[in-house]
Scaffold this motif. Structure first.
Motif, PDB file in Angstrom:
ATOM      1  N   LYS A   1      26.922   2.558   9.142  1.00  0.00           N
ATOM      2  CA  LYS A   1      26.485   1.302   9.756  1.00  0.00           C
ATOM      3  C   LYS A   1      25.245   0.745   9.056  1.00  0.00           C
ATOM      4  N   ILE A   2      25.273  -0.570   8.834  1.00  0.00           N
ATOM      5  CA  ILE A   2      24.119  -1.285   8.288  1.00  0.00           C
ATOM      6  C   ILE A   2      23.619  -2.299   9.313  1.00  0.00           C
ATOM      7  N   VAL A   3      22.302  -2.465   9.395  1.00  0.00           N
ATOM      8  CA  VAL A   3      21.708  -3.522  10.213  1.00  0.00           C
ATOM      9  C   VAL A   3      20.938  -4.460   9.290  1.00  0.00           C
TER      10      VAL A   3
ATOM     11  N   ASP B   1      12.367   3.248   6.861  1.00  0.00           N
ATOM     12  CA  ASP B   1      12.564   4.665   6.551  1.00  0.00           C
ATOM     13  C   ASP B   1      13.250   4.794   5.191  1.00  0.00           C
ATOM     14  N   VAL B   2      12.687   5.606   4.302  1.00  0.00           N
ATOM     15  CA  VAL B   2      13.250   5.752   2.954  1.00  0.00           C
ATOM     16  C   VAL B   2      14.701   6.240   3.005  1.00  0.00           C
ATOM     17  N   ASN B   3      15.069   6.949   4.069  1.00  0.00           N
ATOM     18  CA  ASN B   3      16.441   7.439   4.217  1.00  0.00           C
ATOM     19  C   ASN B   3      17.393   6.365   4.745  1.00  0.00           C
ATOM     20  N   LYS B   4      16.835   5.160   5.008  1.00  0.00           N
ATOM     21  CA  LYS B   4      17.662   4.029   5.444  1.00  0.00           C
ATOM     22  C   LYS B   4      17.420   2.796   4.577  1.00  0.00           C
ATOM     23  N   ASP B   5      16.791   3.008   3.432  1.00  0.00           N
ATOM     24  CA  ASP B   5      16.352   1.923   2.562  1.00  0.00           C
ATOM     25  C   ASP B   5      17.517   1.401   1.724  1.00  0.00           C
ATOM     26  N   ALA B   6      18.386   0.614   2.348  1.00  0.00           N
ATOM     27  CA  ALA B   6      19.618   0.150   1.688  1.00  0.00           C
ATOM     28  C   ALA B   6      19.337  -0.761   0.492  1.00  0.00           C
ATOM     29  N   ASP B   7      18.266  -1.544   0.559  1.00  0.00           N
ATOM     30  CA  ASP B   7      17.926  -2.440  -0.546  1.00  0.00           C
ATOM     31  C   ASP B   7      17.311  -1.701  -1.728  1.00  0.00           C
TER      32      ASP B   7
ATOM     33  N   LYS C   1      19.086   8.761  -5.352  1.00  0.00           N
ATOM     34  CA  LYS C   1      20.513   8.673  -4.996  1.00  0.00           C
ATOM     35  C   LYS C   1      20.933   7.217  -4.784  1.00  0.00           C
ATOM     36  N   ILE C   2      19.945   6.356  -4.542  1.00  0.00           N
ATOM     37  CA  ILE C   2      20.225   4.925  -4.356  1.00  0.00           C
ATOM     38  C   ILE C   2      19.348   4.114  -5.312  1.00  0.00           C
ATOM     39  N   PHE C   3      19.732   2.851  -5.505  1.00  0.00           N
ATOM     40  CA  PHE C   3      19.037   2.009  -6.479  1.00  0.00           C
ATOM     41  C   PHE C   3      18.966   0.582  -5.944  1.00  0.00           C
ATOM     42  N   PRO C   4      17.923  -0.177  -6.330  1.00  0.00           N
ATOM     43  CA  PRO C   4      17.906  -1.589  -5.957  1.00  0.00           C
ATOM     44  C   PRO C   4      19.236  -2.235  -6.368  1.00  0.00           C
ATOM     45  N   ALA C   5      19.819  -2.988  -5.445  1.00  0.00           N
ATOM     46  CA  ALA C   5      21.230  -3.370  -5.577  1.00  0.00           C
ATOM     47  C   ALA C   5      21.528  -4.245  -6.798  1.00  0.00           C
ATOM     48  N   THR C   6      20.653  -5.197  -7.109  1.00  0.00           N
ATOM     49  CA  THR C   6      20.945  -6.082  -8.246  1.00  0.00           C
ATOM     50  C   THR C   6      20.887  -5.330  -9.583  1.00  0.00           C
ATOM     51  N   PRO C   7      19.826  -4.554  -9.864  1.00  0.00           N
ATOM     52  CA  PRO C   7      19.837  -3.755 -11.090  1.00  0.00           C
ATOM     53  C   PRO C   7      21.020  -2.780 -11.157  1.00  0.00           C
ATOM     54  N   PHE C   8      21.361  -2.175 -10.028  1.00  0.00           N
ATOM     55  CA  PHE C   8      22.495  -1.246  -9.955  1.00  0.00           C
ATOM     56  C   PHE C   8      23.783  -1.971 -10.355  1.00  0.00           C
ATOM     57  N   GLY C   9      23.951  -3.189  -9.845  1.00  0.00           N
ATOM     58  CA  GLY C   9      25.126  -3.996 -10.172  1.00  0.00           C
ATOM     59  C   GLY C   9      25.178  -4.376 -11.639  1.00  0.00           C
TER      60      GLY C   9
ATOM     61  N   ALA D   1      28.160  -5.557  -3.295  1.00  0.00           N
ATOM     62  CA  ALA D   1      28.958  -4.326  -3.408  1.00  0.00           C
ATOM     63  C   ALA D   1      28.051  -3.105  -3.569  1.00  0.00           C
ATOM     64  N   CYS D   2      26.995  -3.247  -4.371  1.00  0.00           N
ATOM     65  CA  CYS D   2      26.091  -2.114  -4.612  1.00  0.00           C
ATOM     66  C   CYS D   2      25.199  -1.835  -3.406  1.00  0.00           C
ATOM     67  N   LEU D   3      24.846  -2.873  -2.672  1.00  0.00           N
ATOM     68  CA  LEU D   3      24.113  -2.683  -1.418  1.00  0.00           C
ATOM     69  C   LEU D   3      24.927  -1.820  -0.456  1.00  0.00           C
ATOM     70  N   LEU D   4      26.216  -2.130  -0.322  1.00  0.00           N
ATOM     71  CA  LEU D   4      27.068  -1.373   0.605  1.00  0.00           C
ATOM     72  C   LEU D   4      27.345   0.033   0.075  1.00  0.00           C
ATOM     73  N   GLU D   5      27.376   0.184  -1.238  1.00  0.00           N
ATOM     74  CA  GLU D   5      27.502   1.528  -1.818  1.00  0.00           C
ATOM     75  C   GLU D   5      26.262   2.359  -1.487  1.00  0.00           C
ATOM     76  N   ASN D   6      25.084   1.722  -1.527  1.00  0.00           N
ATOM     77  CA  ASN D   6      23.853   2.408  -1.118  1.00  0.00           C
ATOM     78  C   ASN D   6      23.952   2.902   0.322  1.00  0.00           C
ATOM     79  N   VAL D   7      24.446   2.034   1.208  1.00  0.00           N
ATOM     80  CA  VAL D   7      24.566   2.415   2.627  1.00  0.00           C
ATOM     81  C   VAL D   7      25.499   3.611   2.782  1.00  0.00           C
ATOM     82  N   TYR D   8      26.621   3.569   2.078  1.00  0.00           N
ATOM     83  CA  TYR D   8      27.575   4.685   2.142  1.00  0.00           C
ATOM     84  C   TYR D   8      26.931   5.975   1.625  1.00  0.00           C
ATOM     85  N   ASN D   9      26.175   5.888   0.539  1.00  0.00           N
ATOM     86  CA  ASN D   9      25.519   7.086  -0.014  1.00  0.00           C
ATOM     87  C   ASN D   9      24.428   7.619   0.917  1.00  0.00           C
ATOM     88  N   LEU D  10      23.710   6.710   1.595  1.00  0.00           N
ATOM     89  CA  LEU D  10      22.713   7.132   2.592  1.00  0.00           C
ATOM     90  C   LEU D  10      23.408   7.832   3.764  1.00  0.00           C
TER      91      LEU D  10
END
Length: 281
Positions: A33-35, A113-119, A135-143, A266-275
């Motif tokens: 879940k993302i908020v 919380d760093v463990n919920k830092d989707a961006d 394990k996660i990355f800022p979404a635009t650079p990741f993309g 897409a990468c933002l949601l991949e971050n959420v899934y990895n979190l």
């Protein structure tokens, strides 16, 4: 022309389909879940949030849009974030930017919380990105990295010029490329002889926020161009690259729209899934 285009629309669909399949295979646990927290009623923000929520729905990810009043105090916003930090059913939190002037964006990013830092904007996440342990990355650079790798653009030893030094694109992207053994030069709109610096690059990434800054004088025929710009000129959406002038002068290029933008979601949601996976190990 088609074979020169790097389509973020196409790759993002592949990534979202992969995420959908992974989420469909979750049988013995709750869904990720993302908020998305929004302050005020910025029209551009409304549009971006709509796209994010639609993508969540497509892949089966739970989502919530928490829309708060423009005049909310910073303390009240921090209280809302603390509630989300303490909610075990929330895996990712993003605060949609820009925020009103009376709210300190840096303080807000540091509070998530760093463990919920989707961006991927928190100082802790950015530090791990630099150290190549995140394990996660800022979404635009990741993309952007995913687009380059998808098109088999060689990063090791490549001469990369980034125009733009923001904390959410330029700086983290530079570190991510350095970790791929690229040689990176970070410029900005005040860089002396900018066109000549850019022209020597194998990969040119423009995130300056200046419409049609990049002309044929900035490019070469073997260059890959990534346009991160999102500008409106005379009511028309365009990037930082003068696309019509440049496309015949380069090897590969991202269009605007349909390039980096869809990849960010897409990468933002991949971050959420990895979190979510990290939390449910």
């Amino acid at each position: 022309m088609e074979n020169k285009l790097i389509s973020g629309t196409q790759l993002s669909k592949i990534l979202l389909e992969n995420l959908k399949e992974k989420i469909n295979n979750i049988t013995n646990n709750r869904l990720p879940k993302i908020v998305i927290v929004q302050v005020g009623d910025n029209l551009a923000s409304n549009k971006y949030i709509k796209h994010k929520l639609k993508s969540c729905e497509k892949i089966g990810m739970l989502s919530e849009h928490l829309k708060l009043d423009q005049n909310i105090t910073q303390e009240e916003l921090l209280e809302e974030i603390h509630k989300l930090n303490n909610d075990n059913k929330v895996d990712g939190v993003i605060v949609q930017l820009p925020l009103p002037n009376h709210i300190d964006t840096q303080v807000i990013n540091e509070t998530i919380d760093v463990n919920k830092d989707a961006d991927g904007f928190s100082p802790s996440t950015l530090g791990k990105v630099m150290l190549n342990t995140s394990k996660i990355f800022p979404a635009t650079p990741f993309g952007i990295l995913k687009l380059l790798e998808w098109k088999n653009v060689e990063l090791m030893g490549a001469n990369v010029v980034i125009i733009g030094r923001s904390n959410i694109v330029g700086k983290p992207l530079a570190n991510m490329l350095i970790n791929k053994s690229a040689t990176v030069t970070i410029c900005n709109t005040k860089t002396k002889d900018l066109a000549n610096v850019a022209k020597k690059a194998d990969i040119l990434i423009c995130a300056a926020g200046v419409a049609k800054l990049i002309t044929k004088d900035f490019v070469n025929k073997d260059m890959t161009v990534i346009d991160v710009g999102a500008n409106f000129v005379d009511g028309k959406y365009c990037g930082d690259v003068d696309f019509d002038q440049v496309i015949d002068q380069v090897k590969l290029i991202t269009p605007v729209p349909g390039g980096v933008g869809p990849m960010t979601i897409a990468c933002l949601l991949e971050n959420v899934y990895n979190l979510y996976l990290e939390k449910n190990k």
